[in-house]
Scaffold this motif. Structure first.
Motif, mmCIF file in Angstrom:
data_model
loop_
_atom_site.group_PDB
_atom_site.id
_atom_site.type_symbol
_atom_site.label_atom_id
_atom_site.label_comp_id
_atom_site.label_asym_id
_atom_site.label_seq_id
_atom_site.Cartn_x
_atom_site.Cartn_y
_atom_site.Cartn_z
ATOM 1 N N ALA A 31 -74.429 -15.094 8.995
ATOM 2 C CA ALA A 31 -75.692 -14.959 8.672
ATOM 3 C C ALA A 31 -76.541 -15.904 9.489
ATOM 4 C CB ALA A 31 -75.884 -15.266 7.112
ATOM 5 N N ASP A 32 -77.654 -15.610 10.207
ATOM 6 C CA ASP A 32 -78.308 -16.347 10.596
ATOM 7 C C ASP A 32 -79.236 -17.672 10.033
ATOM 8 O OD1 ASP A 32 -79.096 -16.163 13.652
ATOM 9 O OD2 ASP A 32 -81.002 -16.385 12.948
ATOM 10 N N SER A 33 -79.115 -17.168 8.875
ATOM 11 C CA SER A 33 -79.831 -18.210 7.943
ATOM 12 C C SER A 33 -79.013 -19.096 7.649
ATOM 13 C CB SER A 33 -80.542 -17.630 6.598
ATOM 14 O OG SER A 33 -79.499 -17.008 5.966
ATOM 15 N N GLU A 34 -77.622 -19.219 7.844
ATOM 16 C CA GLU A 34 -76.766 -20.148 7.382
ATOM 17 C C GLU A 34 -76.268 -21.061 8.559
ATOM 18 O OE1 GLU A 34 -73.733 -17.803 5.813
ATOM 19 O OE2 GLU A 34 -74.792 -17.186 4.261
ATOM 20 N N VAL A 35 -77.284 -21.171 9.803
ATOM 21 C CA VAL A 35 -76.585 -22.013 10.830
ATOM 22 C C VAL A 35 -76.868 -23.388 10.619
ATOM 23 C CG1 VAL A 35 -77.136 -22.158 13.607
ATOM 24 C CG2 VAL A 35 -76.992 -20.040 12.447
ATOM 25 N N ASN A 84 -84.123 -14.384 19.994
ATOM 26 C CA ASN A 84 -82.663 -14.124 19.394
ATOM 27 C C ASN A 84 -82.093 -14.037 20.572
ATOM 28 O OD1 ASN A 84 -80.471 -13.852 17.532
ATOM 29 N ND2 ASN A 84 -80.549 -11.564 18.434
ATOM 30 N N THR A 85 -82.250 -13.102 21.560
ATOM 31 C CA THR A 85 -81.537 -12.802 22.680
ATOM 32 C C THR A 85 -81.353 -14.026 23.570
ATOM 33 O OG1 THR A 85 -82.244 -10.542 22.561
ATOM 34 C CG2 THR A 85 -81.089 -11.044 24.702
ATOM 35 N N MET A 86 -82.486 -14.794 23.670
ATOM 36 C CA MET A 86 -82.437 -15.974 24.789
ATOM 37 C C MET A 86 -81.501 -16.994 24.074
ATOM 38 S SD MET A 86 -86.244 -16.090 26.545
ATOM 39 C CE MET A 86 -87.171 -16.172 25.056
ATOM 40 N N LEU A 87 -81.616 -17.209 22.669
ATOM 41 C CA LEU A 87 -80.996 -18.354 21.998
ATOM 42 C C LEU A 87 -79.446 -18.038 21.916
ATOM 43 C CD1 LEU A 87 -83.710 -20.176 20.069
ATOM 44 C CD2 LEU A 87 -82.830 -20.728 22.148
ATOM 45 N N TRP A 88 -79.172 -16.762 21.803
ATOM 46 C CA TRP A 88 -77.782 -16.655 21.535
ATOM 47 C C TRP A 88 -76.693 -17.087 21.986
ATOM 48 C CZ3 TRP A 88 -76.101 -14.049 17.131
ATOM 49 C CH2 TRP A 88 -74.925 -13.712 16.971
ATOM 50 N N PRO A 89 -76.729 -17.412 23.436
ATOM 51 C CA PRO A 89 -75.942 -18.045 24.273
ATOM 52 C C PRO A 89 -75.788 -19.597 23.576
ATOM 53 C CG PRO A 89 -76.852 -17.133 25.739
ATOM 54 C CD PRO A 89 -77.626 -16.719 24.429
ATOM 55 N N ALA A 90 -76.743 -20.020 23.095
ATOM 56 C CA ALA A 90 -76.339 -21.430 22.313
ATOM 57 C C ALA A 90 -75.567 -21.551 21.484
ATOM 58 C CB ALA A 90 -77.957 -21.799 21.868
ATOM 59 N N LEU A 91 -75.143 -20.433 20.740
ATOM 60 C CA LEU A 91 -74.029 -20.490 19.731
ATOM 61 C C LEU A 91 -72.515 -20.793 20.255
ATOM 62 C CD1 LEU A 91 -74.487 -17.075 17.817
ATOM 63 C CD2 LEU A 91 -74.794 -19.709 16.888
ATOM 64 N N ALA A 92 -72.509 -20.969 21.647
ATOM 65 C CA ALA A 92 -71.214 -21.444 22.077
ATOM 66 C C ALA A 92 -71.336 -22.951 21.928
ATOM 67 C CB ALA A 92 -71.099 -21.270 23.589
ATOM 68 N N VAL A 93 -72.215 -23.568 21.914
ATOM 69 C CA VAL A 93 -72.036 -25.173 21.549
ATOM 70 C C VAL A 93 -72.226 -25.229 20.194
ATOM 71 C CG1 VAL A 93 -73.789 -27.102 21.594
ATOM 72 C CG2 VAL A 93 -73.680 -25.468 23.754
ATOM 73 N N ILE A 94 -72.852 -24.487 19.514
ATOM 74 C CA ILE A 94 -72.999 -24.692 17.953
ATOM 75 C C ILE A 94 -71.721 -24.271 17.298
ATOM 76 C CG2 ILE A 94 -74.098 -23.666 15.783
ATOM 77 C CD1 ILE A 94 -76.526 -23.653 17.304
ATOM 78 N N GLU A 95 -70.913 -23.460 17.952
ATOM 79 C CA GLU A 95 -69.447 -22.968 17.382
ATOM 80 C C GLU A 95 -68.674 -24.218 17.498
ATOM 81 O OE1 GLU A 95 -68.374 -19.663 19.642
ATOM 82 O OE2 GLU A 95 -68.946 -18.425 18.057
ATOM 83 N N ARG A 103 -63.713 -24.139 9.956
ATOM 84 C CA ARG A 103 -63.035 -23.819 8.554
ATOM 85 C C ARG A 103 -62.601 -22.387 8.815
ATOM 86 N NH1 ARG A 103 -67.029 -25.512 5.284
ATOM 87 N NH2 ARG A 103 -67.857 -23.316 5.154
ATOM 88 N N GLY A 104 -62.937 -21.580 9.828
ATOM 89 C CA GLY A 104 -62.381 -20.278 10.010
ATOM 90 C C GLY A 104 -63.209 -19.184 9.328
ATOM 91 N N ASP A 105 -64.402 -19.574 8.403
ATOM 92 C CA ASP A 105 -65.117 -18.686 7.763
ATOM 93 C C ASP A 105 -65.902 -17.675 8.745
ATOM 94 O OD1 ASP A 105 -64.170 -20.191 5.737
ATOM 95 O OD2 ASP A 105 -66.304 -20.966 5.204
ATOM 96 N N TRP A 106 -66.235 -18.250 9.877
ATOM 97 C CA TRP A 106 -66.974 -17.334 10.832
ATOM 98 C C TRP A 106 -65.912 -16.825 11.958
ATOM 99 C CZ3 TRP A 106 -72.319 -20.232 11.624
ATOM 100 C CH2 TRP A 106 -73.082 -19.775 10.751
ATOM 101 N N PRO A 107 -65.955 -15.902 12.711
ATOM 102 C CA PRO A 107 -65.046 -15.406 13.640
ATOM 103 C C PRO A 107 -65.856 -16.156 15.032
ATOM 104 C CG PRO A 107 -66.523 -13.612 13.304
ATOM 105 C CD PRO A 107 -66.718 -14.648 12.048
ATOM 106 N N PRO A 108 -65.228 -16.265 16.204
ATOM 107 C CA PRO A 108 -65.901 -16.630 17.504
ATOM 108 C C PRO A 108 -67.162 -15.633 17.632
ATOM 109 C CG PRO A 108 -63.541 -16.368 17.907
ATOM 110 C CD PRO A 108 -63.786 -15.913 16.535
ATOM 111 N N LEU A 109 -68.412 -16.358 17.574
ATOM 112 C CA LEU A 109 -69.538 -15.395 17.479
ATOM 113 C C LEU A 109 -70.240 -14.870 18.846
ATOM 114 C CD1 LEU A 109 -71.340 -17.559 14.670
ATOM 115 C CD2 LEU A 109 -70.523 -15.475 14.513
ATOM 116 N N LEU A 110 -69.791 -15.796 19.790
ATOM 117 C CA LEU A 110 -70.446 -15.668 21.061
ATOM 118 C C LEU A 110 -70.650 -14.079 21.534
ATOM 119 C CD1 LEU A 110 -72.475 -16.570 23.187
ATOM 120 C CD2 LEU A 110 -70.382 -17.355 24.466
#
Length: 178
Positions: A31-35, A84-95, A103-110
Motif C-alpha cells: 500500500a502506497d500509504s504505508e511507505v 508515481n512512474t518517476m519515483l517508482w525506481p526509488a523503491l529499490a532503495v526503500i526496499e 520482515r517479508g510482509d512485502w514482496p520485492p516491489l520494483l
C-alpha cells in the motif's frame, strides 16, 4: 497555494482510507500509504504515522500542483501518475531499509506489476480528487457574494438603486445649502 495543499491533504486522507480496497483488488500486500509510516513507528500507532505522512505528502504535492498552475481533475491525474512512474525506481532503495520488506510482509516491489498497478490506480484517484478539490476551491474563492456589479444586472434592482441614489443626493444637497 494553501488551497492546493488542503485539497491534496484531504485527497491523500481519502486515499489512505481506500488503500485496503486497492490491496484486495490488485491482490498485493503493498500500500502506497504505508511507505513512510513504518520508518517512524511500528505497532499500535503505525496507522497514525501512515496517515500523517501520507497527508503531509499530499499537502506538499497539492501545493506544488496549484503553484504550477494545475486546475483540473485531468491535470491532477496526469501529475500524480507521472510522479508515481518517476519515483517508482526509488523503491529499490526503500526496499533495503523498509521494515515490511525486511520482515517479508512485502514482496520485492520494483518489478511487481500488481504493486505498481495498485500504486498507479491510487495515484490516479488521488490526482482526480486533487484536481476536483483545487478547481472547486478556486471557483468558490473567485465567486463574489452579491456585489454591486451583480446588483446592476437586474433591471428592477438597478432602478431601485438609482432612485435611492437620487434621494441621497437630494438630501445631501439640502443639508449643505445647495
Amino acid at each position: 497555494m494553501v488551497r492546493g495543499g488542503i485539497a491534496g491533504s484531504l485527497a491523500a486522507g481519502v486515499w489512505n482510507a481506500y488503500d485496503p480496497l486497492l490491496k484486495r483488488v490488485f491482490r498485493t500486500p503493498y500500500a502506497d500509504s504505508e511507505v513512510l509510516g513504518p520508518l517512524i513507528t511500528e505497532g499500535r500507532y503505525e496507522w497514525l504515522a501512515n496517515l500523517g505522512t501520507h497527508m503531509a505528502g499530499g499537502f506538499a504535492f497539492g501545493a506544488l500542483f496549484e503553484r504550477l498552475g494545475g486546475r483540473t481533475a485531468r491535470q491532477g491525474v496526469a501529475a500524480a501518475v507521472a510522479e508515481n512512474t518517476m519515483l517508482w525506481p526509488a523503491l529499490a532503495v526503500i526496499e533495503r531499509v523498509h521494515p515490511k520488506r525486511k520482515r517479508g510482509d512485502w514482496p520485492p516491489l520494483l518489478f511487481d506489476g500488481r504493486a505498481f498497478a495498485a500504486a498507479t490506480a491510487g495515484h490516479a484517484l488521488f490526482g482526480a480528487l486533487l484536481g476536483l478539490g483545487v478547481s472547486a476551491a478556486g471557483r468558490t474563492a473567485t465567486r463574489r457574494p452579491w456585489t454591486k456589479s451583480r446588483q446592476s444586472r437586474s433591471p428592477a434592482l438597478r432602478a431601485t438603486l438609482a432612485a435611492a441614489s437620487r434621494k441621497r443626493s437630494r438630501r445631501a444637497a439640502t443639508r449643505f445649502g445647495r
